[in-house]
Write a protein that holds these residues in place. Structure first.
Motif, short mmCIF file in Angstrom:
data_model
loop_
_atom_site.label_atom_id
_atom_site.label_comp_id
_atom_site.label_asym_id
_atom_site.label_seq_id
_atom_site.Cartn_x
_atom_site.Cartn_y
_atom_site.Cartn_z
N GLY A 79 1.07 -1.22 -0.06
CA GLY A 79 -0.07 0.31 -0.58
C GLY A 79 0.63 1.23 -0.18
N ASP A 80 2.28 1.20 -0.16
CA ASP A 80 2.81 2.44 -0.29
C ASP A 80 3.03 2.93 -1.37
OD1 ASP A 80 4.12 2.02 2.43
OD2 ASP A 80 5.35 0.33 1.74
N LYS A 81 3.40 4.52 -1.58
CA LYS A 81 3.19 4.77 -3.05
C LYS A 81 4.00 4.55 -3.99
CE LYS A 81 2.76 9.74 -4.47
NZ LYS A 81 2.13 11.09 -4.24
N TYR A 82 5.53 3.62 -3.69
CA TYR A 82 6.32 3.67 -4.63
C TYR A 82 6.83 2.56 -3.27
CZ TYR A 82 5.79 7.80 -6.75
OH TYR A 82 5.87 9.43 -7.25
N CYS A 83 8.00 1.39 -3.91
CA CYS A 83 8.82 0.66 -3.80
C CYS A 83 10.13 1.38 -3.46
CB CYS A 83 8.99 -0.64 -4.55
SG CYS A 83 7.71 -1.70 -4.57
N ARG A 84 10.82 1.33 -2.32
CA ARG A 84 11.96 2.05 -2.15
C ARG A 84 13.08 1.09 -1.65
NH1 ARG A 84 10.85 6.01 1.42
NH2 ARG A 84 11.64 7.71 0.11
N ILE A 85 13.66 0.79 -2.01
CA ILE A 85 15.01 -0.79 -2.15
C ILE A 85 16.50 0.12 -1.78
CG2 ILE A 85 16.14 -2.28 -3.33
CD1 ILE A 85 13.84 -1.03 -5.44
N ILE A 86 16.82 0.39 -0.75
CA ILE A 86 18.45 0.06 -0.22
C ILE A 86 19.44 -0.83 -0.57
CG2 ILE A 86 19.46 0.76 1.54
CD1 ILE A 86 15.18 1.26 1.61
N GLU A 135 15.55 0.95 8.60
CA GLU A 135 14.86 2.39 7.90
C GLU A 135 13.90 2.31 7.56
OE1 GLU A 135 17.50 2.60 5.76
OE2 GLU A 135 18.58 0.94 5.54
N GLN A 136 12.63 1.79 7.44
CA GLN A 136 11.17 2.53 8.12
C GLN A 136 11.34 3.95 9.24
OE1 GLN A 136 9.24 -0.75 8.45
NE2 GLN A 136 7.86 -0.99 6.14
N GLU A 137 11.87 2.91 10.06
CA GLU A 137 12.42 4.47 11.01
C GLU A 137 13.24 5.37 11.22
OE1 GLU A 137 14.22 2.01 14.53
OE2 GLU A 137 11.98 1.14 14.83
N ASN A 138 14.18 5.52 10.21
CA ASN A 138 14.93 6.12 9.40
C ASN A 138 14.05 7.35 8.59
OD1 ASN A 138 17.07 7.27 8.52
ND2 ASN A 138 17.32 6.25 7.05
N GLN A 139 13.54 6.91 7.31
CA GLN A 139 12.37 7.24 6.60
C GLN A 139 11.41 6.72 6.28
OE1 GLN A 139 15.07 7.48 2.94
NE2 GLN A 139 14.61 10.08 2.26
N PRO A 140 10.49 7.44 7.17
CA PRO A 140 8.91 6.48 7.74
C PRO A 140 8.35 7.03 6.06
CG PRO A 140 9.15 8.60 9.36
CD PRO A 140 10.38 8.33 8.52
N ASP A 141 7.98 7.55 5.39
CA ASP A 141 7.25 7.55 4.94
C ASP A 141 7.51 8.57 3.42
OD1 ASP A 141 5.16 6.66 2.61
OD2 ASP A 141 3.52 8.51 4.02
N GLY A 142 8.86 8.86 2.72
CA GLY A 142 9.23 9.54 2.06
C GLY A 142 10.31 10.58 2.58
#
Length: 348
Positions: free
Chosen positions: A116-123, A150-157
């Motif tokens: 349900g996220d806007k995009y896939c973010r791959i690190i 990683e979600q805590e570092n940059q939760p949503d954008g």
């Protein structure tokens, strides 16, 4: 179970091909990025945009994902609970490759369109000693831990693709794909067909072995009987697209055989021999099955007894795209000790 049965299969491609033939042996992020790029071009993952890049950390965004899109075809909407950990499944295979050739590197999806996220973010990152997989730590727990951090570092954008026009997004994708990913593969596979063959080396193993895994985990009766449901929806939509592209508008068993031949092309199945052909009935056989070959490598030979039932159910879904009264039945199977896989497409 993927960790148990597929780690060595995926790692073997990385070690034998990427490391052995290409000399990709340095434990660096550049090596790992090269390996992951080699495994996905031509397999539908050509939608990534490079957001940031350094020697130790690379961030990508993707507005599309073929796994999510095929799940959508099967009736799973984005945000469905079944998709919650899909990205960790993806990460599992990338980290199999990483451990084989560059064990200090890791890949994690902090965000996933399917969730349900806007995009896939791959690190892709060089891990610190504290971040690395601990001895005995399950790979699911390892990737879950990385994802949470990683979600805590940059939760949503903020998202690099936000506010960009569709044309500009396509341009950004093209710049990265052609300028980055495909450049990695061109010396090895100059055509899309060759690149797909390379992708089959990894993705064929994943698909073939996952089919056998599902039979073992769910029970073969349930697995086979589930085919006309969500699997069947997706198979029929893909088959419809292929039939349209081929201009197949007939309703004979011959047309279904032509569609079948196109659907399995490039997937590692042997060219089949036609033994009987008419409008109402086609018999054919082939001498190699990648599901059986890769299943043996994965140690799942015990599951071969029912695979012909799954193949019959799945292929019948595709034949019904040509005509609803067609069936595609496997009467012999290499996995059961027959010399060939033998099948019949016929009118009921």
């Amino acid at each position: 179970m993927a960790d148990k049965t597929q780690r060595d299969l995926v790692a073997a491609v990385a070690k034998d091909f990427y490391a052995g033939e290409l000399g990709l042996t340095e434990d660096t992020l550049e090596t790992f990025n090269t390996v992951t790029n080699l495994g996905i071009i031509g397999c539908g993952f050509d939608y990534e945009v490079l957001v940031s890049d350094s020697e130790t950390r690379c961030v990508l965004e993707a507005p599309r994902c073929p796994i999510v899109e095929h799940a959508n075809l099967a009736g799973y909407e984005n945000g469905n609970a079944a998709m919650d950990d899909l990205s960790l499944w993806c990460d599992t295979y990338d980290n199999f490759e990483s451990e084989a050739v560059s064990p200090s590197q890791a890949l994690v999806h902090s965000h996933c369109i399917g969730k349900g996220d806007k995009y896939c973010r791959i690190i892709c990152k060089t891990t610190t000693p504290e971040e690395r997989r601990e001895k005995g730590e399950h790979i699911f727990d390892f990737t879950s831990r990385l994802r949470k951090a990683e979600q805590e570092n940059q939760p949503d954008g903020p998202w690099a693709l936000d506010g960009k026009s569709p044309d500009l997004v396509e341009e950004m994708i093209r710049d990265f794909t052609v300028g980055g990913q495909q450049e990695v593969q061109k010396p090895l596979a100059s055509t899309l067909y060759d690149r797909k063959k390379m992708g089959v080396e990894v993705w064929g193993r994943i698909g073939a072995v996952s089919t056998l895994m599902s039979g073992q985990l769910m029970g073969w009766d349930e697995w086979v009987s589930s085919v006309p449901g969500r699997q069947g929806e997706a198979l029929k939509k893909a088959a419809h697209n292929t039939a349209d592209a081929l201009g197949l508008d007939g309703s004979s068993a011959k047309d279904a055989a032509s569609l079948h031949k196109e659907l399995i092309a490039g997937q590692g199945f042997a060219a089949y021999q036609i033994e009987e052909i008419s409008d109402d009935r086609v018999e054919g056989s082939c001498g190699h099955c990648p599901i059986i070959g890769w299943g043996e490598e994965a140690g799942l030979s015990s599951e071969f007894g029912r695979i012909k039932d799954w193949c019959s159910a799945a292929r019948t879904q595709e034949a019904e795209v040509i005509a609803s009264d067609l069936t595609h039945t496997y009467t012999k199977c290499i996995g059961r000790g027959d010399k060939t896989c033998h099948w019949v497409i016929e009118k009921n």
